[in-house]
Design an enzyme around this catalytic site. Structure first.
Site, PDB file in Angstrom:
ATOM      1  N   HIS A 268       0.858  -1.019   0.093  1.00  0.00           N
ATOM      2  CA  HIS A 268       0.169   0.089   0.134  1.00  0.00           C
ATOM      3  C   HIS A 268       0.846   0.986   0.006  1.00  0.00           C
ATOM      4  CE1 HIS A 268      -2.965   2.909   1.066  1.00  0.00           C
ATOM      5  NE2 HIS A 268      -3.859   1.997   0.927  1.00  0.00           N
ATOM      6  N   SER A 286      -5.363   6.252   5.013  1.00  0.00           N
ATOM      7  CA  SER A 286      -6.555   5.814   4.064  1.00  0.00           C
ATOM      8  C   SER A 286      -5.987   6.409   2.688  1.00  0.00           C
ATOM      9  CB  SER A 286      -7.659   6.399   4.323  1.00  0.00           C
ATOM     10  OG  SER A 286      -8.563   6.372   3.302  1.00  0.00           O
ATOM     11  N   ARG A 339      -2.804   0.970  -6.468  1.00  0.00           N
ATOM     12  CA  ARG A 339      -1.789   0.906  -5.585  1.00  0.00           C
ATOM     13  C   ARG A 339      -0.561   0.501  -5.826  1.00  0.00           C
ATOM     14  NH1 ARG A 339      -5.935  -1.323  -0.721  1.00  0.00           N
ATOM     15  NH2 ARG A 339      -6.985   0.733  -0.376  1.00  0.00           N
TER      16      ARG A 339
END
Lengths: 648, 236, 251
Positions: A268, A286, A339
């Site tokens: 991520h 996030s 991502r």
């Protein structure tokens, strides 16, 4: 190859497959449901929603979780949101577009029929959650609000502040609680699955360790569902929770379930950078932050050097000397590329020496521009809690100085192989949620994990499992004294005794950390043939070290947290090796798997569809032997396979 | 019965009895203020609240209110101590927003009730009770122990004389002031807490009720205190 | 350079639920300010295991402040003196060099100690099972936008729903009352039209279960809300009272 994998994809046009399946599948009548037991291991989004739904239907469900309450499962930590093809924003979204984005985002390594079904039921999920009282964010008119996420050009993500996972999980948990109250679901907390029991070729029970008493317990059922999440903690540092582990999946793998695509691990891009050797986990910020934050590093190497040395601050560098590398490389998607792309781009910049913190392993995520454009209040409203969390951890105010982020292990697309019915290669064993491999291909898009977990648990498994159980209605409940249970429990006991007997001088964590370092260095964001071979060698050495040098204090009875960890690390070692094997064999770059040998001149991933358009399924061959690979070909019939393009 | 069998029910009983006692205090302080203005007026009130059937019924209801409030207080406290468990924290550091009074309501209540008994002896035993027993006069000396004044018998209807006698004694005045302070603390929490328990609260009214409670408790306790002090100075 | 601190850690040890507990002191040296409180305990545990001693047992999981697993009573406060955060989000930079830090488990009859700093909070699950849900079966839902909910109401429900079920409210309450926990769930669902239908039943069932499990009576001290890591508001308790009284009067 001896085995042919039947993925049981129904006939017919893509859009009608699921409808056709449901229309023709076998069902179990209500009177018979009461006589059938189902074990569900895990209480995350997939596990809790499945247990609740199966309970509602009338099956007798035994639901297990490792924590003190089902509500602790790590689904709770998902921040950003959940996708659905509602098209409430009138921006051209549709089931097909969600399906297409997911397939493309997964770099054309997912099964079309599964992904289409996922997109199809996505709308039901939102309806279901709203009906349960999930407080999604709303517009002033009272309708649901959406935001956009990476890899999509529409706003289809539903959210509840920065706590969407929490709210969805609490929704599923409340549905589960209702069934516990009704007596259809029996809950077993602080219990960890230790082995799968197979009787006559079918999964019929599990052995669990009661973490409080240390006792081994046996549970029997007509079918077993594992919903135990991913294996990201193999890397030691990840965004996973401390108790996330791959053991249940590895146990199923050892018992004969195939493990699919283990090398597809998601890294991520927006995590808080590492800060020290004592660190226990990495914290995710996030992905929704990329909606308004701009990612950059300095254009000039000397600026980067100054930032690393601490002689310059981010705000000292003028706009013209900032390299907004995602916007530069991918003009069409900019900061909202998927991502894997964003992570690799950050690594590429840092590898070239443009990293911005003292370790040189960080890039800026800057909200200055959003604050100028929208005002601080709007930014605070959208991301307030995330900013607060960032400030708590780093002691820096992101309203004033840009955030620093770096990629970290986050999610595992690979997992236990399942067919269209979510059944594994062991009859009667089903895998749902992150622990199966089915829907995300080589890379998962943001806000899709929640969607998949709930789709599997609420809307897919409760149907497909009946197709299996319809034949089982005459099978009586099993005695837990059968030799198969004896054997499984004996195995587990032997493993525990062996571990307790080592009495070495290394702590479990120190060995796990070393394993993690090897994984991150050689099986991380950039992989090479030599590196992977080296990794396999080193993991073997770690295994030897673990089984001869680990020290576990205390007794095997009663609570023993070190023993719990040791049992998990033993499986992480096997898992790490499997990831490396898979990564070594896959001589292409796709999604989360990037082989440095296979890239374009611009540094983009180079896929090899001619040779690698298949699911690599690994079959356990027993201790010491390399696993055998079985292929499931991916025949794209409805989508034209292309090179992913986020540039224009 | 949910008012005794459920936790919120028991709290509702505490709230309603508490609010009832607050109402009583409001009347009481108004009556006391009358004594500052006019002796005759005050005695008229006293006569009104003498051994008349309605005053007696009122007294009984009031006593019941006290009784319920006290019994429930002990009952709730016992349950709460049990719920706290056998082991106590070694280090306790209360957050700033937690009022001291809210954590010591029982202790404050005991102080209030203890001195109230003393007060009842002064103004109820000697007045309404004697009237019920048919005595027309009592010796007010009992009310003014240690006061260096010649004291005589007073009519049971002559409340003004009782006040004058009672508050001529500085020790009694100080004791009453301690009482009013305890009452003040008890009321500051009790008032808004009662409304909160009855569900009559939200984020906006939360602070409003607290302010109102403080203002109210201050007015009531100040009213009582002013009378006591004024009569002490009058007696000099 | 970043700050490092030395301190004495006074930590509660208890073999199991039935054993007598005691405090144990550990000298901690050179702990970086960027270490989280739980990472500091990891460091200590690593040291203890190396010395062949049993590590300190404590509940923890996500370490990002949302799972509600961590439950340490630090220096007289649930989740430590910082406020508005869980123990896992408490960082050592907030502590004084040379101080003594006392760590205790949640202490309440409703949460018996399992081992050391770990307590049994299954009572919360039981309260939820008594009625903390909307009775809707999978597949029975109408379109999500068919129910319009004013933003203000949705936001308020969200604030109530942010409870993580950690038990700090019970740990902080001198009465060992779980009212804030129950109130948060009852509020969330009573605010939303989906949950209104069975609001009365829910309030009664959850309150009854809470009491049955031995939690105390609320006296509105407000310690729960003051110590809540998610800042769940005390006004939820007023709403719970309202719902409960309404339900009882309707009976």
């Amino acid at each position: 190859m001896s085995t042919i994998l039947d993925s049981k994809i129904p006939e017919g046009p893509l859009a009608e497959k699921w409808t056709n399946y449901k229309a023709h599948q076998k069902l179990v009548n209500p009177a018979n449901k009461r006589r059938l037991d189902i074990i569900v291991v895990g209480t995350g989004l997939a596990g809790a929603s499945a247990a609740a739904s199966l309970g509602e239907m009338g099956f007798k469900v035994l639901n297990f979780c490792i924590q003190d309450s089902p509500r602790r499962a790590h689904s709770i930590a998902a921040q950003g949101g959940i996708n659905a093809a509602k098209n409430y924003q009138n921006d051209g979204d549709s089931v097909y577009r969600l399906f297409y984005d997911t397939i493309k985002g997964g770099d054309y390594r997912a099964r079309e029929a599964n992904v289409y079904r996922l997109a199809e039921v996505s709308n039901n999920i939102i309806d279901q959650c709203v009906a349960q009282g999930v407080p999604f964010a709303r517009e002033y008119g009272g309708t649901l609000d959406n935001r956009s996420f990476g890899g999509a050009q529409v706003s289809r993500t539903f959210y509840a502040k920065g706590q969407t996972g929490q709210q969805l999980l609490l929704g599923a948990y409340s549905a589960l609680s209702r069934q516990v109250n009704k007596g259809t679901v029996q809950l077993y907390t602080r219990r960890e699955m230790m082995d799968l029991v197979i009787i006559d070729g079918r999964a019929r029970g599990i052995i669990v360790r009661n973490l409080v008493t240390g006792e081994l317990e046996r549970y029997a059922a007509h079918a077993v569902v594992i919903a135990t999440g991913g294996y990201g903690n193999t890397y030691f540092l990840s965004t996973n929770a401390m108790s996330c582990n791959g053991s249940a999946a590895v146990e199923c793998y050892r018992r004969g379930a195939y493990f699919a695509n283990p090398c597809y691990v998601q890294i991520h891009p927006t995590c808080i950078p590492m800060h020290g050797s004592f660190q226990s986990k990495l914290t995710l910020m996030s992905e929704s932050l990329r909606n308004d934050g701009r990612i950059w590093v300095p254009k000039k190497l000397e600026d980067a050097k100054a930032l690393q040395a601490g002689t310059k601050k981010a705000n000292d560098i003028p706009d013209e000397d900032r390299d907004f590398y995602l916007e530069r490389r991918y003009p069409a998607f900019g900061n909202l590329v998927p991502r894997d792309v964003a992570s690799r781009a950050a690594k590429e910049r840092c590898d070239k020496g443009y990293g911005v913190n003292n370790t040189g392993l960080a890039v800026f995520l800057d909200f200055k521009y959003a604050i100028d454009r929208l005002g601080e209040d709007v930014v605070r409203q959208r991301y307030g809690n995330l900013f607060q969390m960032y400030e708590e951890i780093t002691d820096e105010n992101p309203y004033k100085t840009p955030m620093m982020i770096y990629p970290a292990i986050h999610y595992t697309m690979g997992g236990i192989w399942v067919d269209y019915e979510l059944q594994t290669t062991i009859k009667g064993l089903f895998a749902i949620g992150e622990c199966n491999f089915s829907d995300h291909g080589a890379n998962r898009l943001g806000a899709s994990a929640l969607m998949q977990g709930l789709a599997d648990g609420y809307f897919v498994l409760p149907y497909t499992i009946q197709n299996y159980l319809a034949d089982q209605i005459t099978v009586p409940r099993f005695s837990k004294d059968l030799p198969e249970f004896e054997e499984a429990e004996k195995n587990v006991r032997a493993r525990i005794d062996k571990l307790m007997a080592v009495q070495g001088d290394e702590t479990v964590d120190s060995i796990h950390k070393r394993l993690g370092n090897i994984m991150w260095e050689f099986v991380g964001m950039g992989r090479t043939k030599e590196g992977l071979q080296e990794a396999i060698k080193r993991i073997e050495a770690i295994r030897k070290e673990f089984w001869t040098k680990v020290y576990i204090p205390g007794e095997k009875t009663g609570m023993n947290t070190e023993l719990e960890k040791a049992l998990r690390v033993a499986d992480f070692i096997d898992m790490g090796e499997l990831i490396a094997y898979d990564a070594l064999h896959r001589e292409e770059s796709c999604g989360g798997h990037f082989r440095e040998e296979f890239q374009t001149e611009e540094g983009e991933a180079k896929r090899d569809d001619a040779n690698f358009s298949y699911v690599a399924c690994w079959k356990y061959k027993g201790g010491g032997e390399a696993p055998e690979m079985v292929k499931e070909d991916l025949n794209y019939q409805f989508v034209k396979v292309q090179t992913r393009n986020y540039k224009s | 019965m949910w008012l005794s069998s459920s936790t919120i029910g028991r709290k509702v009983v505490m709230s309603i009895s508490g609010l009832f006692l607050i109402l009583f205090l409001t009347f009481h302080v108004c009556m006391n203020i009358v004594a500052l203005i006019s002796a005759d007026g005050y005695n008229a009130v006293c006569r009104f609240l003498g051994a008349n059937w309605y005053a007696l019924v009122g007294t009984l209801v009031l006593a019941a209110g006290f009784f319920v409030h006290i019994i429930y207080a002990f009952w709730l406290t016992m349950q709460n101590r049990r719920a706290r468990g056998s082991e106590r924290y070694k280090v306790v550091d209360k957050p700033k927003s937690v009022e001291w009074a809210s954590q010591n309501m029982l202790v404050l209540g005991i102080i209030v009730i203890g001195i109230a008994c003393f007060h009842l002896y002064h103004f109820w035993y000697n007045m309404q009770l004697q009237e019920i027993l048919g005595n027309e006069t009592v010796n007010v000396a009992a009310c003014a122990v240690g006061a260096g004044q010649a004291l005589t018998n007073a009519s049971v209807h002559d409340g003004y004389a009782f006040i004058a006698a009672t508050f001529s004694n500085p020790v009694v005045v100080v004791l009453y002031l301690v009482w009013f302070v305890a009452l003040w603390f008890h009321l500051t929490h009790g008032f808004w807490s009662a409304l909160h328990t009855l569900g009559w609260n939200n984020n906006i009214w939360f602070n409003r009720w607290k302010v109102i409670a403080n203002v109210y408790a201050t007015i009531v306790c100040l009213g009582f205190a002013v009378v006591a002090i004024a009569f002490y100075f009058k007696s000099l | 350079m970043e700050k490092t601190i030395n301190f004495t850690l006074r930590v509660w040890r208890q073999k199991d639920a039935h054993s007598k507990g005691y405090f144990e002191d550990h000298q901690m040296e050179g702990i970086s300010g960027d270490t989280s409180f739980l990472e500091m305990l990891d460091i200590l545990n690593e040291r203890l295991v190396k010395e062949h001693k049993e590590p300190i047992v404590f509940d923890h999981d996500c370490r990002e402040g949302i799972c509600g697993m961590c439950s340490l009573y630090v220096n007289g406060h649930p989740h430590g003196p910082e406020g508005g955060c869980t123990t896992c989000q408490l960082f050592m930079r907030k502590f004084e060099d040379g101080s003594t830090i006392t760590v205790e488990p949640w202490r309440s009859a409703g949460f018996p100690v399992i081992k050391d700093l770990m307590v049994d909070r299954s009572a919360y699950d039981k309260i939820m099972q008594a009625g903390g849900y909307v009775s809707v079966n999978t597949g029975a839902a109408q379109d999500a936008n068919a129910i319009l909910i004013p933003k203000k109401v949705a936001d308020e429900a969200m604030d109530a729903a942010s409870c993580i079920g950690c038990g700090a409210c019970v740990a902080a309450c001198k009465n060992g009352s779980a009212m804030l926990f129950v109130a948060a769930k009852v509020s969330q669902l009573a605010l939303l039209p989906q949950g209104k239908v069975e609001a009365a039943r829910r309030a009664k069932a959850m309150v009854a279960k809470m009491e049955e499990l031995g939690f105390g009576n609320c006296t509105n001290t407000g310690a729960c809300a003051a110590e809540c890591p998610k800042c769940v508001s005390l006004s939820n308790i007023a709403r719970l009272n309202r719902e409960f009284i309404k339900a009882k009067l309707a009976d």
